[in-house]
Design a protein around this motif. Structure first.
Motif, PDB file in Angstrom:
ATOM      1  N   ASP A  16       0.843  -1.199   0.000  1.00  0.00           N
ATOM      2  CA  ASP A  16       0.000   0.000   0.000  1.00  0.00           C
ATOM      3  C   ASP A  16       0.879   1.250   0.000  1.00  0.00           C
ATOM      4  OD1 ASP A  16      -2.542   0.937  -0.198  1.00  0.00           O
ATOM      5  OD2 ASP A  16      -3.228   0.335   1.766  1.00  0.00           O
ATOM      6  N   HIS A 204      -7.261  -1.492   9.172  1.00  0.00           N
ATOM      7  CA  HIS A 204      -6.496  -0.957   8.035  1.00  0.00           C
ATOM      8  C   HIS A 204      -7.074   0.428   7.761  1.00  0.00           C
ATOM      9  CE1 HIS A 204      -4.507  -1.577   3.945  1.00  0.00           C
ATOM     10  NE2 HIS A 204      -5.233  -0.484   3.751  1.00  0.00           N
ATOM     11  N   HIS A 206      -6.856   4.550   6.365  1.00  0.00           N
ATOM     12  CA  HIS A 206      -6.228   5.587   5.542  1.00  0.00           C
ATOM     13  C   HIS A 206      -6.464   6.933   6.213  1.00  0.00           C
ATOM     14  CE1 HIS A 206      -4.642   3.396   2.041  1.00  0.00           C
ATOM     15  NE2 HIS A 206      -5.486   2.468   2.464  1.00  0.00           N
ATOM     16  N   ASN A 240      -1.359   5.789   4.913  1.00  0.00           N
ATOM     17  CA  ASN A 240      -1.929   4.766   5.805  1.00  0.00           C
ATOM     18  C   ASN A 240      -1.600   5.119   7.253  1.00  0.00           C
ATOM     19  OD1 ASN A 240      -1.577   3.427   3.131  1.00  0.00           O
ATOM     20  ND2 ASN A 240      -2.305   1.639   4.198  1.00  0.00           N
TER      21      ASN A 240
HETATM   22 ZN    ZN Z   1      -5.270   0.451   1.818  1.00  0.00          ZN
END
Ligand code: ZN
Ligand code: KIV
Length: 516
Positions: A16, A204, A206, A240
């Motif tokens: 990512d 997870h 952002h 992230n």
């Molecule tokens: Zn991602």
């Protein structure tokens, strides 16, 4: 809260993180960084997206073969070919994982996948079962989970678990959720998915609203036991969750987090941050938490006074706890190969022989010009020595004429696949003239987007580090170069960027699948 106190760190810097514009790395750089991540103590490394390109496949494969302790993971959509490719790339891994995902929000189903909910369930079931033919560790992610219907999410995750997935990831793909909402979602899923006590829930996030760390910590409080994150928080758009922020929040506030902890060696945090930033040439913002230049700098007189009396007055953690070196001199002109290699090993670099020899030559040349060699100098020597390996162009000699009366003029020698070629050009300034001569020799069509220069260390003899960003046909790459002469550093940076662009054109014919 679950009795399990171990927060697993799933590092996705190489997947990512690498998707961030200008953060692409070559194979050597990825393996070097993966080794450092292992030394840092991350539990799982997402090494890439094997189907995205031959280059991605090769790096997952190389990392799988190189690591001993960390689990190596490849991302895969639910498509048959994706899973096969991920499985093949991971064949050599001592510990492997396939991470398969599909979107679950109605927005994505309608506009992107053009699939119904039932069809998505079938995909999940098939993909997880197929992945289990290659590994016994399968993670399933419901992309855009935070904008998905909660009961449908329960259905999707239940299906993944029945098929054999043991880690369930709940991505906030577009950085939309809030700490309370994310906390409630994780709790809801844990309460409604049968057998949740035997599963690992993963977060997870952002950072589109600047909430990634807060959301991650909220999910941990709700029982998530895996954090997906990147070094320095690099990643798509605003990035992230930053690994160093979550790790240090848990460490410094163990009292608030009920003794939860990671297995990260925190003294490796700063070296890892520096390594990444020097490899991708992406500077860390000075006020970035934990790893920014100013994170431990006390400017106000009243603060300085307090810190001198007792550090605890204004310091909640020490710079040593994250491995920030003091500005000590590390090597000098008389240091030999041995001392140089030992220093690099201590800093986490294991260089292939050819890279080592190149780095050593650069070190000697620098030590002739500069009295004291610091950590930062070594980092820049290593990153520039490792990055040039796949380059067709190499900067040779350079002569410039410039000043208040003369029109800036540069003669540049470039080794093109080993053959020396020369060009002379004039420009608005010496750097412009050098870039024009290099453009002529390489016949590049790339456009210069950004040019930055900074001194790596203090002092009159400091090296200048130049970072250039160039673009062509939607591809954007960064190159950096360092030298005590900033014109030479500029030439090196520009040539590195052009080499990277060439490499991307060959290894990554199309940009990796987006929307993830
Ligand atoms: Zn991602
Ligand atoms: O942000 C996202 O949804 C992702 C998934 C592939 C996990 O990166």
């Amino acid at each position: 809260m679950s009795d399990d106190k171990h927060i697993r760190i799933f590092d996705t810097t190489l997947r990512d993180g690498e998707q961030a514009p200008g953060c692409s790395m070559n194979l050597n750089e990825k393996v070097t960084l993966a080794r450092q991540l292992e030394r840092l103590g991350v539990d799982i490394i997402e090494a890439g997206f094997a189907i995205a390109s031959d280059g991605d496949f090769a790096s997952v494969q190389a990392i799988a073969g190189a690591l001993e302790q960390a689990r190596v993971c490849s991302l895969a959509r639910t498509a048959d070919a994706d899973i096969t490719r991920a499985g093949q790339a991971l064949e050599q891994a001592r510990h492997s994982r396939i991470h398969t995902f599909i979107a679950t929000s109605d927005i994505h189903l309608e506009h992107k996948l053009k699939m119904g909910r039932e069809q998505v369930l079938e995909e999940v079931d098939r993909a997880v079962r197929q992945a289990l033919q290659y590994t016994d560790d399968v993670e399933f992610s419901a992309e855009d989970a935070t904008r998905s219907d909660w009961d449908y999410l329960v259905q999707v995750f239940t299906c993944a678990v029945k098929a054999g997935a043991t880690t369930l990831n709940v991505p906030d793909t577009v950085g939309y959720t809030t700490p309370v909402e994310y906390h409630d979602l994780i709790r809801y899923l844990r309460e409604h998915i049968a057998g949740s006590e035997n599963l690992i829930f993963s977060l997870h996030c952002h950072n589109d609203l600047g909430l990634a760390t807060a959301n991650s910590l909220a999910a941990i409080e709700a029982g998530a036991r895996q954090v997906e994150c990147t070094v320095n928080g690099i990643g798509e758009r605003a990035g992230n969750t930053a690994m160093e922020e979550v790790v240090m929040a848990l460490k410094v506030r163990q009292d608030a987090f009920d003794g939860l902890d990671t297995k990260i060696r925190t003294t490796e945090i700063y070296p890892t941050s520096r390594m990444l930033s020097s490899i991708v040439g992406f500077p860390v913002q000075p006020n970035k938490a934990i790893v920014g230049d100013n994170a431990f700098a006390h400017e106000a007189g009243i603060h300085q006074d307090g810190v001198l009396k007792a550090a605890i007055t204004y310091e909640i953690m020490t710079p040593q706890s994250i491995g920030r070196p003091s500005n000590e001199l590390v090597l000098g002109k008389h240091s030999g190969r041995h001392a140089f290699r030992d220093r690099l090993t201590e800093m986490g670099y294991e260089l292939a022989d050819e890279d080592f020899q190149r780095a050593f030559r650069r070190f000697k040349a620098l030590a002739d010009k500069k009295k004291s060699i610091y950590h930062e100098d070594l980092e820049s020597i290593v990153s520039t020595s490792v990055s040039v390996d796949d380059g067709r162009f190499r900067l040779g000699n350079l002569v410039i004429q410039s000043g208040t009366f003369a029109t800036p003029n540069a003669t540049v020698e470039l080794l093109i696949a080993g053959e020396p070629k020369k060009a002379t050009a004039q420009g608005d300034g010496p750097v412009d003239a050098v870039f024009k001569a290099i453009t002529e020799l390489t016949e590049t069509k790339a456009e210069l987007l950004q040019y930055q220069v900074k001194a790596i260390t203090g002092g009159m003899d400091a090296q200048g580090e130049v970072t250039v960003t160039i673009t062509e046909d939607g591809r954007r790459v960064i190159g950096h170069g360092a030298h005590t002469d900033i014109i030479v550093a500029s030439g090196r940076a520009y040539v590195t960027a052009i080499n990277r662009l060439e490499a991307q054109k060959t290894h990554r014919p199309q940009p990796p699948p987006r929307g993830i």
